[in-house]
Structure formats: structure tokens, C-alpha cells
Motif scaffolding. Structure first.
Motif, PDB file in Angstrom:
ATOM      1  N   HIS A  79       0.820  -1.209   0.000  1.00 34.01           N
ATOM      2  CA  HIS A  79       0.000   0.000   0.000  1.00 34.01           C
ATOM      3  C   HIS A  79       0.862   1.271   0.000  1.00 34.01           C
ATOM      4  O   HIS A  79       0.528   2.252  -0.658  1.00 34.01           O
ATOM      5  N   THR A  80       1.965   1.241   0.754  1.00 34.21           N
ATOM      6  CA  THR A  80       2.799   2.433   0.913  1.00 34.21           C
ATOM      7  C   THR A  80       3.959   2.506  -0.069  1.00 34.21           C
ATOM      8  O   THR A  80       4.596   3.551  -0.198  1.00 34.21           O
ATOM      9  N   GLY A  81       4.253   1.388  -0.734  1.00 36.00           N
ATOM     10  CA  GLY A  81       5.399   1.356  -1.634  1.00 36.00           C
ATOM     11  C   GLY A  81       6.721   1.165  -0.908  1.00 36.00           C
ATOM     12  O   GLY A  81       7.787   1.335  -1.504  1.00 36.00           O
ATOM     13  N   LEU A  82       6.649   0.830   0.356  1.00 38.93           N
ATOM     14  CA  LEU A  82       7.857   0.585   1.143  1.00 38.93           C
ATOM     15  C   LEU A  82       8.044  -0.912   1.321  1.00 38.93           C
ATOM     16  O   LEU A  82       7.140  -1.696   1.060  1.00 38.93           O
ATOM     17  N   THR A  83       9.196  -1.294   1.791  1.00 37.13           N
ATOM     18  CA  THR A  83       9.426  -2.700   2.093  1.00 37.13           C
ATOM     19  C   THR A  83       9.013  -2.964   3.544  1.00 37.13           C
ATOM     20  O   THR A  83       8.982  -2.029   4.364  1.00 37.13           O
ATOM     21  N   PRO A  84       8.722  -4.212   3.875  1.00 37.51           N
ATOM     22  CA  PRO A  84       8.456  -4.535   5.284  1.00 37.51           C
ATOM     23  C   PRO A  84       9.611  -4.125   6.199  1.00 37.51           C
ATOM     24  O   PRO A  84       9.380  -3.645   7.309  1.00 37.51           O
ATOM     25  N   ASP A  85      10.848  -4.279   5.720  1.00 37.71           N
ATOM     26  CA  ASP A  85      11.995  -3.870   6.528  1.00 37.71           C
ATOM     27  C   ASP A  85      11.969  -2.371   6.820  1.00 37.71           C
ATOM     28  O   ASP A  85      12.297  -1.938   7.925  1.00 37.71           O
ATOM     29  N   THR A  86      11.586  -1.576   5.824  1.00 40.32           N
ATOM     30  CA  THR A  86      11.502  -0.128   6.032  1.00 40.32           C
ATOM     31  C   THR A  86      10.410   0.204   7.032  1.00 40.32           C
ATOM     32  O   THR A  86      10.595   1.061   7.908  1.00 40.32           O
ATOM     33  N   LEU A  87       9.270  -0.466   6.938  1.00 38.15           N
ATOM     34  CA  LEU A  87       8.196  -0.230   7.913  1.00 38.15           C
ATOM     35  C   LEU A  87       8.658  -0.577   9.325  1.00 38.15           C
ATOM     36  O   LEU A  87       8.372   0.171  10.269  1.00 38.15           O
ATOM     37  N   ARG A  88       9.372  -1.676   9.470  1.00 45.12           N
ATOM     38  CA  ARG A  88       9.907  -2.045  10.792  1.00 45.12           C
ATOM     39  C   ARG A  88      10.902  -0.993  11.278  1.00 45.12           C
ATOM     40  O   ARG A  88      10.928  -0.628  12.451  1.00 45.12           O
ATOM     41  N   TYR A  89      11.733  -0.501  10.352  1.00 43.07           N
ATOM     42  CA  TYR A  89      12.699   0.541  10.697  1.00 43.07           C
ATOM     43  C   TYR A  89      11.985   1.798  11.183  1.00 43.07           C
ATOM     44  O   TYR A  89      12.376   2.397  12.181  1.00 43.07           O
ATOM     45  N   TYR A  90      10.952   2.224  10.456  1.00 38.33           N
ATOM     46  CA  TYR A  90      10.195   3.405  10.871  1.00 38.33           C
ATOM     47  C   TYR A  90       9.692   3.244  12.290  1.00 38.33           C
ATOM     48  O   TYR A  90       9.757   4.173  13.101  1.00 38.33           O
ATOM     49  N   GLU A  91       9.190   2.079  12.591  1.00 39.42           N
ATOM     50  CA  GLU A  91       8.652   1.813  13.929  1.00 39.42           C
ATOM     51  C   GLU A  91       9.777   1.813  14.966  1.00 39.42           C
ATOM     52  O   GLU A  91       9.672   2.452  16.013  1.00 39.42           O
ATOM     53  N   ARG A  92      10.849   1.114  14.688  1.00 36.61           N
ATOM     54  CA  ARG A  92      11.971   0.967  15.613  1.00 36.61           C
ATOM     55  C   ARG A  92      12.690   2.289  15.854  1.00 36.61           C
ATOM     56  O   ARG A  92      13.171   2.548  16.968  1.00 36.61           O
ATOM     57  N   ASP A  93      12.755   3.139  14.833  1.00 35.13           N
ATOM     58  CA  ASP A  93      13.536   4.370  14.928  1.00 35.13           C
ATOM     59  C   ASP A  93      12.736   5.573  15.428  1.00 35.13           C
ATOM     60  O   ASP A  93      13.227   6.689  15.404  1.00 35.13           O
ATOM     61  N   ARG A 111      16.446  12.753  11.310  1.00 31.06           N
ATOM     62  CA  ARG A 111      16.425  13.352  12.658  1.00 31.06           C
ATOM     63  C   ARG A 111      15.276  14.348  12.801  1.00 31.06           C
ATOM     64  O   ARG A 111      14.670  14.450  13.863  1.00 31.06           O
ATOM     65  N   ASP A 112      14.960  15.076  11.716  1.00 27.07           N
ATOM     66  CA  ASP A 112      13.857  16.034  11.774  1.00 27.07           C
ATOM     67  C   ASP A 112      12.507  15.332  11.738  1.00 27.07           C
ATOM     68  O   ASP A 112      11.566  15.758  12.407  1.00 27.07           O
ATOM     69  N   VAL A 113      12.399  14.250  10.967  1.00 25.77           N
ATOM     70  CA  VAL A 113      11.161  13.464  10.964  1.00 25.77           C
ATOM     71  C   VAL A 113      10.945  12.881  12.355  1.00 25.77           C
ATOM     72  O   VAL A 113       9.832  12.911  12.893  1.00 25.77           O
ATOM     73  N   ARG A 114      12.007  12.357  12.944  1.00 24.91           N
ATOM     74  CA  ARG A 114      11.928  11.796  14.294  1.00 24.91           C
ATOM     75  C   ARG A 114      11.484  12.867  15.297  1.00 24.91           C
ATOM     76  O   ARG A 114      10.652  12.620  16.160  1.00 24.91           O
ATOM     77  N   ARG A 115      12.045  14.057  15.162  1.00 23.56           N
ATOM     78  CA  ARG A 115      11.691  15.169  16.059  1.00 23.56           C
ATOM     79  C   ARG A 115      10.227  15.549  15.881  1.00 23.56           C
ATOM     80  O   ARG A 115       9.503  15.764  16.856  1.00 23.56           O
ATOM     81  N   TYR A 116       9.776  15.630  14.645  1.00 21.21           N
ATOM     82  CA  TYR A 116       8.383  15.959  14.364  1.00 21.21           C
ATOM     83  C   TYR A 116       7.453  14.901  14.962  1.00 21.21           C
ATOM     84  O   TYR A 116       6.456  15.235  15.617  1.00 21.21           O
ATOM     85  N   ALA A 117       7.781  13.633  14.765  1.00 21.34           N
ATOM     86  CA  ALA A 117       6.964  12.554  15.332  1.00 21.34           C
ATOM     87  C   ALA A 117       6.933  12.644  16.853  1.00 21.34           C
ATOM     88  O   ALA A 117       5.875  12.452  17.469  1.00 21.34           O
ATOM     89  N   ALA A 118       8.065  12.953  17.461  1.00 23.28           N
ATOM     90  CA  ALA A 118       8.116  13.078  18.923  1.00 23.28           C
ATOM     91  C   ALA A 118       7.233  14.222  19.400  1.00 23.28           C
ATOM     92  O   ALA A 118       6.544  14.104  20.428  1.00 23.28           O
ATOM     93  N   LEU A 119       7.232  15.324  18.668  1.00 20.90           N
ATOM     94  CA  LEU A 119       6.385  16.460  19.039  1.00 20.90           C
ATOM     95  C   LEU A 119       4.906  16.091  18.945  1.00 20.90           C
ATOM     96  O   LEU A 119       4.107  16.439  19.824  1.00 20.90           O
ATOM     97  N   VAL A 120       4.539  15.401  17.879  1.00 24.87           N
ATOM     98  CA  VAL A 120       3.146  14.984  17.726  1.00 24.87           C
ATOM     99  C   VAL A 120       2.772  14.016  18.837  1.00 24.87           C
ATOM    100  O   VAL A 120       1.701  14.125  19.442  1.00 24.87           O
ATOM    101  N   ARG A 121       3.658  13.074  19.135  1.00 23.68           N
ATOM    102  CA  ARG A 121       3.402  12.115  20.226  1.00 23.68           C
ATOM    103  C   ARG A 121       3.213  12.820  21.561  1.00 23.68           C
ATOM    104  O   ARG A 121       2.417  12.390  22.388  1.00 23.68           O
TER     105      ARG A 121
END
Length: 132
Positions: free
Chosen positions: A11-25, A64-74
């Protein structure tokens, strides 16, 4: 709607490994749901957020900026000014990149015009001239 990791990857055009990375990181706003058997289940909210992450990454936002943005939303309400500043700074970078690409495109168009004029003056039929 709930998708498996393979379905979410398609659906997203990403690999399962990338999705796991997004979650882990720490790039996701909240943990991905799990089935009773422990398999990841991506709901519409998760997919929308992943799409946003993809857009930010595709436009050159550093991890690092995506991570920061996600942290702010969280973190929830109260940091909207910081979120806005982060997105506005990124927007300006994207606009600067677009302007640079437009300048490059202008140079390419100028060269195309030079060659088109030169060939036309030599009487070559550009309609019949093979293009690459």
C-alpha cells in the motif's frame, strides 16, 4: 481497515523492513497495533502517518527532523509552535530546491532551443528527426 505488514508495504510502496525501521527508529506517532498472534496490523491512522513520513522524506527532510516531528506529535498539545516552525523551515528548503531545479530546467530548455534553431536553420525536419 487493518493491513498486515506485507499489505501495508504494498500500500505504501515501502518494504516490510523499512516499515519495521520506521517503527523501531521512532518515526511513527504511535506503536503499530498487533493481532492476537503478535503480527503487526496497520490501521488507517498508521497508514496516513506513514504517507506523511514518506512525503517528508521524499522532499528531503532528514530522518532526525522526521523523528523530532513525530516526537512532538506524540507529546500532544502544547508544542504546535515548534511543529509549525519545523514544517515551515522544511517548506522553505523545498521551495529553495524547487527554484534551483527550475533554474536547471531553464538552462536545459535554453540548450534545447539552441539546438532546435540550429537544426531548423540547416533545414532538418524536426518532426522526422529521431529523438532519444
Amino acid at each position: 481497515m487493518s493491513l498486515t505488514i506485507a499489505e501495508a508495504a504494498a500500500h505504501t510502496g515501502l518494504t516490510p523492513d523499512t516499515l519495521r525501521y520506521y517503527e523501531r527508529d521512532g518515526l511513527l506517532v504511535r506503536p503499530v497495533g498487533r493481532s492476537a498472534s503478535g503480527h503487526r496490523q496497520y490501521d488507517e491512522d498508521a497508514l496516513r502517518w506513514i504517507e506523511m513520513v514518506n512525503r517528508l522524506r521524499a522532499t528531503g527532510m532528514p530522518i532526525r527532523d522526521v523523528r523530532r516531528y513525530a516526537a512532538l506529535v506524540r507529546a500532544g498539545d502544547g508544542n504546535e509552535v515548534e511543529r509549525l516552525a519545523l514544517l515551515q523551515a522544511h517548506r522553505q528548503q523545498v521551495l529553495d530546491q524547487l527554484a534551483e531545479v527550475q533554474r536547471h530546467l531553464g538552462a536545459i530548455d535554453m540548450k534545447i532551443g539552441i539546438y532546435t534553431d540550429s537544426l531548423a536553420r540547416r533545414g532538418l525536419d524536426l518532426e522526422r528527426t529521431p529523438t532519444v
